[in-house]
Each structure stands twice: as structure tokens, then as C-alpha cells.
Design an enzyme around this catalytic site. Structure first.
Site, mmCIF file in Angstrom:
data_model
loop_
_atom_site.group_PDB
_atom_site.id
_atom_site.type_symbol
_atom_site.label_atom_id
_atom_site.label_comp_id
_atom_site.label_asym_id
_atom_site.label_seq_id
_atom_site.Cartn_x
_atom_site.Cartn_y
_atom_site.Cartn_z
ATOM 1 N N LYS A 43 0.816 -1.218 0.000
ATOM 2 C CA LYS A 43 0.000 0.000 0.000
ATOM 3 C C LYS A 43 0.848 1.266 0.000
ATOM 4 C CE LYS A 43 -2.367 -1.030 3.662
ATOM 5 N NZ LYS A 43 -3.336 -0.963 4.794
ATOM 6 N N HIS A 270 21.419 -1.302 4.759
ATOM 7 C CA HIS A 270 21.425 0.028 4.144
ATOM 8 C C HIS A 270 22.795 0.705 4.233
ATOM 9 C CE1 HIS A 270 17.252 -0.601 3.831
ATOM 10 N NE2 HIS A 270 16.854 -0.047 4.944
ATOM 11 N N ARG A 484 21.185 13.135 21.517
ATOM 12 C CA ARG A 484 22.117 12.658 20.491
ATOM 13 C C ARG A 484 22.371 11.158 20.609
ATOM 14 N NH1 ARG A 484 25.685 15.468 17.669
ATOM 15 N NH2 ARG A 484 27.368 14.003 18.196
#
Length: 511
Positions: A43, A270, A484
């Protein structure tokens, strides 16, 4: 879901390698079958990518037909209603959306029995027949918008019931989504199960980061620009950071995320793919296999990850998600140093950093150069030269450098040479990663997909560390959402040699 269209003229989408055979007909239907059509991935990513290809003219309304396949028992209109909201931009493209939705049909069936796949094959074959596609010239692309646990059974069903009928220029290909296993053993088992049914040229392991504009620009930047060639090595570069930061947590996906963690979810795939493109040697040519050969060499040159060069974190409140175990040891943050043992990169730390619920959202590559010897301007404290590639958001690349501050005094200041895409390429729409990669699978270009030996080498790097984390031997440090991350991560960066620039912030230029 499945999109089918016929190739009727030269210059349309087809694999040029088949043109050498004059007996192969110029026409032949191509079917894209995305299994799991009712799921979130289909979707939110697959349907919008196909719609954008349709909107840009890559899929013609008189050539394309779309089939959705999943276990959910819904009608054609139900599926259309589910995806419409992910396509529409208001009244701006309402007509195109309606035209696209009318091309969609739905087939329901299970993933481990022949009945549903027989129906799917029948539907595709009827469409191919209606377009006068010569048997054997049709092409079928199966997109797995599915959990990896069902990959083996789905592959067996496709092999038994849905393959292209003969080899007259047609083909059958499969596209599989990450995660490709959880460690080396499970990845190899999955690869073996798929490899028994399909050859490597038929398998497309998709990593959407390889479809991003700035990631695809890396090889051009490195090997088409003379001034980078003598600088891109250990003599000039002190350290390289590859960073992924999100300013939100798991947001309802805690149960899924807890099974994998930030290293499996982001770093092992990635960020490691980006590292390969940053570190690889120049390939012999642009051919996919030549490029992937060089990426594998980088992975095979990696040294084992040291525990003292890893900092893990888990944001406070992560275990408040009812789907996350109270004793979860899963990291939502990780900073680690990877080292490449070869002539170009010996001694240069590659710092991988990824985290959720941090103080900003961005993904970037930060190449920090060494100090200038003989600093006559006494400006080293202002910061080092850096080449930064901003992958998302606000795609850009900029070079941080020291310049004379305008005025009568001979003082220096940090500034930048800036190529911001939104300003330089006004009016140019940057395609979504899934659009590029679906188009690549149609063209038979595997350059931006992960090869089996590449996948194996990646898991060999991370599996020992992941097993130590799974066994509770390495613990994540709590950190506050919106920070951080753990302070220890900044200490690791400093120990690895990274020098932070104080008083300088890159601001994307306004149009």
C-alpha cells in the site's frame, strides 16, 4: 499485486539482451506480480511506485493490467479503496488516480497451496492471451511484499504453477525484500531454499537505499571527477561517517523491531551498502557484475568488529510498548567502527551510526580529511575539511572548507561549496527509490541489487557481534528520547579520530 503490459515498439521497457535473436517476437506481455497486495508495504510503497511509473508514461493505460494477490478475502473495489489514499494528491491528480485504480483486479489465495496460484496463473495467462502475446515471450516479475518466513513456500508455488511456459525470450524473476535472514546461518538457509528453485540472475534482493538519488550518484562522483581520484585514500582522509538518524521511535512496530534491532534493520544492509560504494575500487565497466564484484572485495577485506569499538543504546520508554518484552536487550541505537584491511583504506575508521528517537532526522555520508600540515593561519581549531553527502532529507552535497572572512582583517571562517538539489534542480522531481528499482528489475539490471556472495560476506561481518548481543553479553546504554544518543558514542567518535566542528552549522539554501 501484478501489473501487466505489452511491449510493442522499440525503445519501450525491455531487456536489450534478447534483441540478438531475430526469431524472438517484438511483442510480449510483462506481468509484475506483487504478493502481499493487502499489506502495508504494498500500500505504502509498491502501489505508489507503480502509480508514479504509470503517471510518467512508463505504464500505458492500454497496455497495463494489475492483479493483487494475498490471503485476505476482499473484492477489487476493497483493494482499490485501501490504496487510494496513498496515491491521491487531492484534486491535482484525481483523474489519473481513477484511471489507475480501474486497472486493478484482485486474486485471493494462500501462500502454501496450489489452488490460489493456479487461479493467479490463469488470470495472468488470460491477460497475456487477450494481448496476443506469443507463448514463451511473456515476462513475469514476482514482487515479494511478504515476511521472509513464507519465501520458501511461495517460491515453490511459483515454480510449480506460475512460471513462464517456455524460453522464447520470456523470463520469470523474483524480487525479495529484506530482512534476508537474521544471521549468517539463517540467511544461507534462505538463500539455499530459493537458490534450489531459481538461478541467481532471476533473483533480485532489493535494498531501497540503493535506489536513492544521492546513493546512485556515488560512483559518478568518485570515478567521473578528476580531483577526487588522488584524494580518496588513507593519505588524505582521516575518517568516514555513514549516519542514519530518526527523530521518532518504533511507533507501533515495537514487536517487529525488537526481533531485529537497529543493526539488522539499518546497519547490516542500508549503511553497509553505502559503505561499499564509498570504499570500492573502480570497476572495469558499468556492467552490474563488475560493480558487484568490487563491492564484494570490500566486504571480504573487513576486519572483525571489536567490542570496544561498539556503543549500543536503547531509548528510555522503548519497553513501554506492550509488544516489547520487559527484559529486551535489543538496541535502538548503535555506533561502531568498521575497518578495511587493504592498501587504500588501512587505518581509516569507517564509523557507522544509526538510531531512533534522536534529536534530528537525516541520513548522510561525512568524509573528514586530515589536518593541513604547517597551519600558518592557525585555523585548525575551526574544523577540518569535510565532504558531506546528504542522502535525506534535503538532498545535497557540500564541501566544508576554510576561507578568509570578508573584511579588512586576515581572519578565517568555515564555509561551504554547496550543491543543494532543491535549489540547483528546481522543478525536477527526484524519483522514489522503489520506482527506480522496479524499473531496473524490468530491464534486467541487477547493479542495484544484492548478490548472494555479497549478502553472505555482509552477514559474516556482523553475525559474531549480533550473537553476543542476543546472548546478553553486550548491553545497550539507556538514552533520553530527543538526545544525540549515549554520550559514550561521542567518546567513541573522538577516539576514532573524528574532530567535531564547533560554531558551524550547514543550512540548506532557500530557493
Amino acid at each position: 499485486m501484478a501489473a501487466s503490459w505489452c511491449i510493442e515498439k522499440r525503445g519501450s521497457i525491455r531487456n536489450d539482451s534478447f534483441r540478438d535473436n531475430d526469431n524472438i517476437p517484438e511483442t510480449g506481455c510483462l506481468s509484475i506480480i506483487v504478493l502481499g497486495a493487502s499489506g502495508d508495504l504494498a500500500k505504502k510503497k509498491t502501489f505508489p511506485a507503480l502509480f508514479n511509473l504509470y503517471r510518467q508514461g512508463f505504464l500505458q493505460s492500454n497496455e497495463v493490467h494489475i492483479f493483487g494477490y494475498a490471503r485476505t478475502k476482499i473484492s477489487d473495489d476493497d483493494l482499490r479503496s485501501r490504496i487510494r489514499g496513498y496515491l491521491s494528491r487531492g484534486k491535482e491528480n484525481e483523474g489519473e488516480v481513477l484511471e489507475f485504480l480501474q486497472l486493478i483486479k484482485y486474486v485471493s489465495g494462500s501462500y502454501d497451496s496450489g489452488e490460489g496460484f493456479t487461479l493467479l496463473d490463469k488470470a495472468i495467462s488470460e491477460h497475456e492471451f487477450s494481448k496476443n502475446s506469443t507463448e514463451g515471450s511473456s515476462r513475469r516479475l514476482f514482487y515479494f511484499a511478504l515476511p521472509p518466513s513464507v519465501y520458501p513456500s511461495v517460491c515453490r508455488m511459483i515454480k510449480s504453477y506460475c512460471m513462464n511456459k517456455s524460453d522464447l525470450g520470456g523470463w520469470t524473476r523474483i524480487v525479495v525484500e529484506k530482512p534476508f535472514g537474521k544471521d549468517l546461518a539463517s540467511s544461507e538457509q534462505l538463500s539455499s531454499q530459493i537458490g534450489e528453485l531459481f538461478d541467481e540472475p532471476q533473483i533480485y534482493r532489493i535494498d531501497h537505499y540503493l535506489g536513492k538519488e544521492l546513493v546512485q550518484n556515488l560512483l559518478v562522483l568518485r570515478f567521473a571527477n578528476r580531483f577526487f581520484l588522488p584524494l580518496w585514500n588513507r593519505d588524505n582522509i582521516d575518517n568516514i561517517q555513514i549516519v542514519f538518524r530518526e527523530d521518532f521511535g518504533t511507533e507501533g512496530r515495537g514487536g517487529y523491531f525488537d526481533e531485529y534491532g537497529i543493526i539488522r534493520d539499518i546497519i547490516q544492509n542500508h549503511l553497509l551498502q553505502v559503505l561499499c560504494l564509498v570504499a570500492m575500487e573502480k570497476p572495469v565497466s558499468q556492467k552490474p557484475e563488475h560493480i558487484r564484484d568490487e563491492k564484494v572485495k570490500v566486504l571480504q577485506s573487513m576486519l572483525p568488529i571489536k567490542d570496544e569499538e561498539v556503543v549500543l543504546g536503547q531509548y528510555e520508554g522503548y519497553k513501554d510498548d506492550p509488544t516489547v518484552p520487559n527484559n529486551s536487550n535489543t538496541p535502538t541505537f548503535a555506533t561502531m567502527v568498521l575497518r578495511i584491511h587493504n592498501e587504500r583504506w588501512e587505518g581509516v575508521p569507517f564509523i557507522m551510526k544509526a538510531g531512533k528517537a534522536l534529536n534530528s532526522r537525516k541520513a548522510e555520508i561525512r568524509v573528514q580529511f586530515k589536518d593541513v600540515p604547517g597551519d600558518i593561519f592557525r585555523c585548525q581549531k575551526q574544523g577540518r575539511n569535510e565532504f558531506v553527502i546528504r542522502l535525506q532529507p534535503s538532498e545535497a552535497m557540500y564541501m566544508k572548507l576554510t576561507v578568509k572572512k570578508p573584511g579588512l582583517e586576515m581572519s578565517t571562517v568555515q564555509s561551504e561549496l554547496d550543491l543543494s538539489y532543491g535549489q540547483r534542480y528546481q522543478g525536477v522531481v527526484i524519483p522514489e527509490a522503489y520506482e527506480r528499482l522496479i524499473l531496473d528489475t524490468i530491464r534486467g539490471d541487477q547493479q542495484h541489487f544484492v548478490r548472494r556472495d555479497e549478502l553472505k560476506a555482509a552477514w559474516e561481518i556482523f553475525t559474531p557481534l549480533l550473537h553476543r548481543i542476543d546472548n546478553g553479553e553486550v548491553k545497550p546504554i539507556p538514552y533520553k528520547p530527543g538526545s544525540r544518543g549515549p554520550a559514550e558514542a561521542d567518546e567513541l567518535l573522538q577516539n576514532a579520530g573524528y574532530v567535531q566542528t564547533h560554531g558551524y552549522i550547514w543550512i540548506p539554501p532557500t530557493l
